[in-house]
Design a protein around this motif. Sequence first.
Motif, PDB file in Angstrom:
ATOM      1  N   GLU A   1      39.390  35.265  41.088  1.00 50.20           N
ATOM      2  CA  GLU A   1      40.012  36.450  41.548  1.00 50.20           C
ATOM      3  C   GLU A   1      40.951  36.042  42.897  1.00 50.20           C
ATOM      4  O   GLU A   1      40.684  35.404  43.708  1.00 50.20           O
ATOM      5  N   ALA A   2      42.302  36.730  42.718  1.00 52.86           N
ATOM      6  CA  ALA A   2      43.359  36.278  43.710  1.00 52.86           C
ATOM      7  C   ALA A   2      43.657  37.407  44.445  1.00 52.86           C
ATOM      8  O   ALA A   2      43.916  38.327  43.961  1.00 52.86           O
TER       9      ALA A   2
ATOM     10  N   VAL B   1      47.296  38.618  46.225  1.00 48.99           N
ATOM     11  CA  VAL B   1      48.483  38.232  45.704  1.00 48.99           C
ATOM     12  C   VAL B   1      49.397  39.252  46.729  1.00 48.99           C
ATOM     13  O   VAL B   1      49.151  40.348  46.629  1.00 48.99           O
TER      14      VAL B   1
ATOM     15  N   VAL C   1      44.358  40.360  41.695  1.00 52.95           N
ATOM     16  CA  VAL C   1      44.669  39.912  40.468  1.00 52.95           C
ATOM     17  C   VAL C   1      43.281  39.267  39.907  1.00 52.95           C
ATOM     18  O   VAL C   1      42.758  38.014  40.782  1.00 52.95           O
ATOM     19  N   ARG C   2      42.927  39.408  38.724  1.00 49.88           N
ATOM     20  CA  ARG C   2      41.658  39.014  38.257  1.00 49.88           C
ATOM     21  C   ARG C   2      41.915  38.061  36.864  1.00 49.88           C
ATOM     22  O   ARG C   2      42.581  38.823  36.071  1.00 49.88           O
TER      23      ARG C   2
ATOM     24  N   GLN D   1      41.895  33.752  35.179  1.00 47.39           N
ATOM     25  CA  GLN D   1      42.459  32.569  35.442  1.00 47.39           C
ATOM     26  C   GLN D   1      43.918  32.707  34.973  1.00 47.39           C
ATOM     27  O   GLN D   1      45.014  32.492  35.391  1.00 47.39           O
TER      28      GLN D   1
ATOM     29  N   VAL E   1      46.107  34.931  36.948  1.00 49.05           N
ATOM     30  CA  VAL E   1      46.497  34.484  38.511  1.00 49.05           C
ATOM     31  C   VAL E   1      47.648  33.230  38.107  1.00 49.05           C
ATOM     32  O   VAL E   1      48.438  33.227  38.922  1.00 49.05           O
TER      33      VAL E   1
ATOM     34  N   THR F   1      51.371  35.105  37.867  1.00 46.26           N
ATOM     35  CA  THR F   1      51.613  36.166  38.664  1.00 46.26           C
ATOM     36  C   THR F   1      52.873  36.182  39.376  1.00 46.26           C
ATOM     37  O   THR F   1      53.131  34.841  39.782  1.00 46.26           O
TER      38      THR F   1
ATOM     39  N   VAL G   1      50.524  34.030  45.759  1.00 48.14           N
ATOM     40  CA  VAL G   1      49.109  33.915  45.887  1.00 48.14           C
ATOM     41  C   VAL G   1      48.681  33.350  47.447  1.00 48.14           C
ATOM     42  O   VAL G   1      49.147  32.406  47.675  1.00 48.14           O
TER      43      VAL G   1
ATOM     44  N   VAL H   1      42.205  32.537  47.039  1.00 46.12           N
ATOM     45  CA  VAL H   1      41.411  32.798  45.423  1.00 46.12           C
ATOM     46  C   VAL H   1      39.922  32.655  45.950  1.00 46.12           C
ATOM     47  O   VAL H   1      39.394  32.211  46.904  1.00 46.12           O
TER      48      VAL H   1
ATOM     49  N   THR I   1      43.991  27.589  40.548  1.00 42.80           N
ATOM     50  CA  THR I   1      43.174  27.739  39.313  1.00 42.80           C
ATOM     51  C   THR I   1      42.538  26.515  38.796  1.00 42.80           C
ATOM     52  O   THR I   1      41.650  26.715  37.978  1.00 42.80           O
TER      53      THR I   1
ATOM     54  N   GLU J   1      52.203  30.728  39.899  1.00 40.36           N
ATOM     55  CA  GLU J   1      51.233  30.358  40.933  1.00 40.36           C
ATOM     56  C   GLU J   1      51.534  29.818  42.230  1.00 40.36           C
ATOM     57  O   GLU J   1      51.010  30.095  43.235  1.00 40.36           O
TER      58      GLU J   1
END
Length: 336
Positions: A150-151, A153, A167-168, A170, A173, A176, A180, A183, A215, A249
């Motif tokens: 979970e990030a 962002v 944002v949930r 991998q 994320v 996105t 970021v 995380v 990630t 990312e």
Amino acid sequence: MASHIVAGRQQARRRGAPRITALGGGQGLSASLRALRRLTGDLTAVVTVADDGGSSGRLRAELGVLPPGDLRKALAALCGDDDWGRTWSEVIQHRFQSDGELHGHAVGNLLIVALWEKLGDPVEALEYVGRLLGAHGRVLPMSAVPLDIEATVRGLDPEDPELLSTVRGQAEVAVTPGEVESVRLLPHDPPAVPEAVAAVREADWVVLGPGSWFTSVLPHLLVPDLRDALVQTRSRKVLALNLVAQPGETEGFSPQRHLEVLGAHAPELTVDFVLANAGTVADPEALRSAAKRLGAELVLDNVAAPDGSSGRHDPELLAAAYDRIFRMHGRIAPWR
């Protein structure tokens, strides 16, 4: 432990080769493993288990298993360069193409999951696969439970570019369009695989990265027992940076920004060496300063693939760079 792994590690010890543990996931870890297997027979890969996309995501959702994809890639990277190794590497990476349920599944994913169901032990099952492949090392999951990333962002809302969003997953994320900020793992404070913790504590050298920063690399620092092992180990630590920022990312991140993010996620962690590609570092002095804040010496070397456009490491050049670090600084961490 499988007999071929024991024999390989014993032979490596007799040759005086270093005991190396590499952490990461995906293509970045695979590049590092292809390099490191040229240097030692005592090599352990510790792999993230948060993938929720593609074949891995489907198997995870249907069967409740660890996502096998990054584990499969690590095993393929440890295959030898002989006919046996090349063939098995290609076989486990093969994906079915069809109009049915098998479409997109990788052979290796199905093989790994079948052994997990038969043996009930993810570590033992991966050692069976490694034995079949003749892998030059062992592969371990960082945790025995499937994880989610979970990030936080910034900038997903064009009308409010400073708004922070969550944002949930991998897969989400990784692509996105926002920046970021941080995380975390779900469940929080997951248990580490004991063998992975031992591999970090007992290594001569620990290699972290390259790979997708938020990630594949940082998740290892969010597993408490694994983070503690990285902080407390007497092993020397090499942090290998990516050649370029990853679209989505880490888009727009400088090399030094990668180090700052890592430091923010694990303030107590120090490393000994930061390895970066000499040809893609725009500001060596800024990167050197960022490395020093982690306690590290900056090593600039030529490790990029010759095509210059793929953003990938060349295994032979990366192996040579690692070897120079290990040999030049072997007096710091004597090989057992």
